[in-house]
Design a protein around this motif. Sequence first.
Motif, PDB file in Angstrom:
ATOM      1  N   PRO A  12     -55.891 -43.036 -37.432  1.00 44.20           N
ATOM      2  CA  PRO A  12     -57.074 -43.887 -37.302  1.00 44.20           C
ATOM      3  C   PRO A  12     -57.086 -45.004 -38.341  1.00 44.20           C
ATOM      4  O   PRO A  12     -56.266 -45.039 -39.258  1.00 44.20           O
ATOM      5  CB  PRO A  12     -58.225 -42.907 -37.569  1.00 44.20           C
ATOM      6  CG  PRO A  12     -57.636 -41.937 -38.545  1.00 44.20           C
ATOM      7  CD  PRO A  12     -56.186 -41.782 -38.140  1.00 44.20           C
ATOM      8  N   ILE A  13     -58.038 -45.897 -38.187  1.00 46.63           N
ATOM      9  CA  ILE A  13     -58.274 -46.927 -39.193  1.00 46.63           C
ATOM     10  C   ILE A  13     -58.648 -46.273 -40.516  1.00 46.63           C
ATOM     11  O   ILE A  13     -59.416 -45.310 -40.555  1.00 46.63           O
ATOM     12  CB  ILE A  13     -59.410 -47.872 -38.733  1.00 46.63           C
ATOM     13  CG1 ILE A  13     -58.876 -48.882 -37.699  1.00 46.63           C
ATOM     14  CG2 ILE A  13     -60.050 -48.604 -39.916  1.00 46.63           C
ATOM     15  CD1 ILE A  13     -59.945 -49.780 -37.113  1.00 46.63           C
ATOM     16  N   LEU A  14     -58.092 -46.790 -41.604  1.00 42.55           N
ATOM     17  CA  LEU A  14     -58.536 -46.448 -42.950  1.00 42.55           C
ATOM     18  C   LEU A  14     -59.146 -47.697 -43.557  1.00 42.55           C
ATOM     19  O   LEU A  14     -58.677 -48.814 -43.302  1.00 42.55           O
ATOM     20  CB  LEU A  14     -57.377 -45.955 -43.808  1.00 42.55           C
ATOM     21  CG  LEU A  14     -56.642 -44.710 -43.319  1.00 42.55           C
ATOM     22  CD1 LEU A  14     -55.552 -44.316 -44.319  1.00 42.55           C
ATOM     23  CD2 LEU A  14     -57.595 -43.548 -43.106  1.00 42.55           C
ATOM     24  N   ALA A  15     -60.186 -47.521 -44.359  1.00 43.08           N
ATOM     25  CA  ALA A  15     -60.861 -48.675 -44.950  1.00 43.08           C
ATOM     26  C   ALA A  15     -61.146 -48.425 -46.415  1.00 43.08           C
ATOM     27  O   ALA A  15     -61.470 -47.298 -46.818  1.00 43.08           O
ATOM     28  CB  ALA A  15     -62.168 -48.963 -44.216  1.00 43.08           C
ATOM     29  N   ALA A  16     -61.023 -49.477 -47.197  1.00 42.37           N
ATOM     30  CA  ALA A  16     -61.411 -49.452 -48.608  1.00 42.37           C
ATOM     31  C   ALA A  16     -62.562 -50.433 -48.787  1.00 42.37           C
ATOM     32  O   ALA A  16     -62.446 -51.602 -48.416  1.00 42.37           O
ATOM     33  CB  ALA A  16     -60.248 -49.836 -49.506  1.00 42.37           C
ATOM     34  N   VAL A  17     -63.680 -49.938 -49.303  1.00 48.98           N
ATOM     35  CA  VAL A  17     -64.857 -50.770 -49.555  1.00 48.98           C
ATOM     36  C   VAL A  17     -64.933 -50.989 -51.062  1.00 48.98           C
ATOM     37  O   VAL A  17     -65.113 -50.027 -51.821  1.00 48.98           O
ATOM     38  CB  VAL A  17     -66.137 -50.094 -49.035  1.00 48.98           C
ATOM     39  CG1 VAL A  17     -67.335 -51.016 -49.241  1.00 48.98           C
ATOM     40  CG2 VAL A  17     -65.989 -49.720 -47.559  1.00 48.98           C
ATOM     41  N   LEU A  18     -64.785 -52.238 -51.482  1.00 52.57           N
ATOM     42  CA  LEU A  18     -64.680 -52.547 -52.908  1.00 52.57           C
ATOM     43  C   LEU A  18     -66.019 -52.994 -53.477  1.00 52.57           C
ATOM     44  O   LEU A  18     -66.621 -53.960 -53.000  1.00 52.57           O
ATOM     45  CB  LEU A  18     -63.639 -53.647 -53.144  1.00 52.57           C
ATOM     46  CG  LEU A  18     -62.167 -53.235 -53.064  1.00 52.57           C
ATOM     47  CD1 LEU A  18     -61.753 -52.928 -51.643  1.00 52.57           C
ATOM     48  CD2 LEU A  18     -61.290 -54.339 -53.618  1.00 52.57           C
ATOM     49  N   GLY A  19     -66.486 -52.274 -54.501  1.00 54.05           N
ATOM     50  CA  GLY A  19     -67.671 -52.664 -55.238  1.00 54.05           C
ATOM     51  C   GLY A  19     -67.307 -53.114 -56.642  1.00 54.05           C
ATOM     52  O   GLY A  19     -66.131 -53.130 -57.023  1.00 54.05           O
ATOM     53  N   GLY A  20     -68.319 -53.440 -57.414  1.00 56.03           N
ATOM     54  CA  GLY A  20     -68.073 -53.903 -58.770  1.00 56.03           C
ATOM     55  C   GLY A  20     -67.588 -52.810 -59.697  1.00 56.03           C
ATOM     56  O   GLY A  20     -66.855 -53.076 -60.657  1.00 56.03           O
ATOM     57  N   ARG A  21     -67.975 -51.550 -59.409  1.00 58.53           N
ATOM     58  CA  ARG A  21     -67.591 -50.429 -60.286  1.00 58.53           C
ATOM     59  C   ARG A  21     -66.674 -49.419 -59.617  1.00 58.53           C
ATOM     60  O   ARG A  21     -65.919 -48.735 -60.296  1.00 58.53           O
ATOM     61  CB  ARG A  21     -68.853 -49.692 -60.774  1.00 58.53           C
ATOM     62  CG  ARG A  21     -69.780 -50.534 -61.625  1.00 58.53           C
ATOM     63  CD  ARG A  21     -70.822 -49.664 -62.326  1.00 58.53           C
ATOM     64  NE  ARG A  21     -71.552 -48.803 -61.406  1.00 58.53           N
ATOM     65  CZ  ARG A  21     -72.631 -49.189 -60.717  1.00 58.53           C
ATOM     66  NH1 ARG A  21     -73.078 -50.427 -60.848  1.00 58.53           N
ATOM     67  NH2 ARG A  21     -73.254 -48.351 -59.915  1.00 58.53           N
ATOM     68  N   ARG A  22     -66.766 -49.310 -58.302  1.00 60.18           N
ATOM     69  CA  ARG A  22     -66.012 -48.277 -57.600  1.00 60.18           C
ATOM     70  C   ARG A  22     -65.470 -48.810 -56.273  1.00 60.18           C
ATOM     71  O   ARG A  22     -66.016 -49.753 -55.703  1.00 60.18           O
ATOM     72  CB  ARG A  22     -66.890 -47.048 -57.303  1.00 60.18           C
ATOM     73  CG  ARG A  22     -67.512 -46.405 -58.520  1.00 60.18           C
ATOM     74  CD  ARG A  22     -68.400 -45.231 -58.119  1.00 60.18           C
ATOM     75  NE  ARG A  22     -69.125 -44.691 -59.263  1.00 60.18           N
ATOM     76  CZ  ARG A  22     -70.294 -45.156 -59.696  1.00 60.18           C
ATOM     77  NH1 ARG A  22     -70.883 -46.167 -59.057  1.00 60.18           N
ATOM     78  NH2 ARG A  22     -70.874 -44.618 -60.750  1.00 60.18           N
ATOM     79  N   THR A  23     -64.413 -48.158 -55.814  1.00 57.37           N
ATOM     80  CA  THR A  23     -63.889 -48.412 -54.472  1.00 57.37           C
ATOM     81  C   THR A  23     -64.058 -47.146 -53.652  1.00 57.37           C
ATOM     82  O   THR A  23     -63.699 -46.050 -54.099  1.00 57.37           O
ATOM     83  CB  THR A  23     -62.397 -48.794 -54.510  1.00 57.37           C
ATOM     84  OG1 THR A  23     -62.243 -50.018 -55.227  1.00 57.37           O
ATOM     85  CG2 THR A  23     -61.832 -48.963 -53.111  1.00 57.37           C
ATOM     86  N   LEU A  24     -64.620 -47.301 -52.473  1.00 59.78           N
ATOM     87  CA  LEU A  24     -64.811 -46.163 -51.573  1.00 59.78           C
ATOM     88  C   LEU A  24     -63.754 -46.203 -50.488  1.00 59.78           C
ATOM     89  O   LEU A  24     -63.485 -47.248 -49.895  1.00 59.78           O
ATOM     90  CB  LEU A  24     -66.214 -46.208 -50.961  1.00 59.78           C
ATOM     91  CG  LEU A  24     -66.549 -45.085 -49.971  1.00 59.78           C
ATOM     92  CD1 LEU A  24     -67.997 -44.636 -50.148  1.00 59.78           C
ATOM     93  CD2 LEU A  24     -66.323 -45.526 -48.513  1.00 59.78           C
ATOM     94  N   LEU A  25     -63.166 -45.050 -50.214  1.00 55.60           N
ATOM     95  CA  LEU A  25     -62.203 -44.889 -49.131  1.00 55.60           C
ATOM     96  C   LEU A  25     -62.905 -44.236 -47.949  1.00 55.60           C
ATOM     97  O   LEU A  25     -63.534 -43.188 -48.093  1.00 55.60           O
ATOM     98  CB  LEU A  25     -61.037 -44.007 -49.603  1.00 55.60           C
ATOM     99  CG  LEU A  25     -60.024 -43.563 -48.538  1.00 55.60           C
ATOM    100  CD1 LEU A  25     -59.230 -44.749 -48.018  1.00 55.60           C
ATOM    101  CD2 LEU A  25     -59.088 -42.498 -49.112  1.00 55.60           C
ATOM    102  N   MET A  26     -62.830 -44.877 -46.785  1.00 52.31           N
ATOM    103  CA  MET A  26     -63.375 -44.258 -45.579  1.00 52.31           C
ATOM    104  C   MET A  26     -62.266 -43.525 -44.832  1.00 52.31           C
ATOM    105  O   MET A  26     -61.330 -44.138 -44.326  1.00 52.31           O
ATOM    106  CB  MET A  26     -63.997 -45.292 -44.647  1.00 52.31           C
ATOM    107  CG  MET A  26     -64.691 -44.642 -43.437  1.00 52.31           C
ATOM    108  SD  MET A  26     -64.651 -45.640 -41.928  1.00 52.31           S
ATOM    109  CE  MET A  26     -62.924 -45.609 -41.493  1.00 52.31           C
TER     110      MET A  26
END
Length: 272
Positions: A12-26
């Motif tokens: 499936p699609i993998l996604a990285a959501v980048l914030g100022g302090r953390r990166t979230l992996l979906m």
Amino acid sequence: MIMHAEHDTDRPILAAVLGGRRTLLMDAGNSPAHAELFREELSKRGYRQPDILALTHWHWDHTFGMSAWNLPAVAHVETANALASLAGLDWSEACLEQLVTEGTISKESAADIRKEYGEERTITLMEPDIIFKDRITLDLGGVTCELVHVGGDHSEDSCFLYVKEDRILFLGDALGPSVYGGPRKYSSTGFLGLLRLAYNYRAEWYVESHGIPMNEEEFRKDLSSWERMARVVDVFGHDRERVVLEMKTFLKIDELPEDLLQGLEYFMAGTK
């Protein structure tokens, strides 16, 4: 950032959501090999590696890469329960056949697991660290992600992940038919309920895990025939011929295309 789906072994699609302090992996990917490809892609682009993992549901293609990330994972309580029930399995041929027989996975999933892992299958399952029931909000630093339990035919633990500031809605596989425990099927009423939930976000982008990202207009257009079919099935139920007639009239065509005929069978199965 996303890495697109690959259909050969049901990645499936993998996604990285980048914030100022953390990166979230979906989602974690369907294997350590799948996870490593995404990790390498993030490095090539100079992006921060993930700090936390959010799971959309328990199915193997979304979770079996967890051991490669070794991240604190957030998941719905039923996702955690499903993964716990699979812990300790050896994933041998006998094991796969038993899982198919009992309806835990499908023949198609077993075949994809064989292709992804080969004959010597070392599969290490991880259990989530942070469990929620209805919804949970994750602050990445200027970017807020909300993981919301929505359920559905595909998997009772299915969740949407909404990135508020970017107005991106990751749907996981929530809009898909059931794939385990019997023939594929849709509940027309359930499908319409999930569509309403998705549309209510008024997201700029909609991302299904085995599809391609679409803007709101494209997404609504892509699902318009399926939405119409679900509404017709809601009214006429088991009357397959009437449903076909109504859809032909709506689409102004003489024969329904193959994908809608397949969808019709899913909806018919869901009325039983």
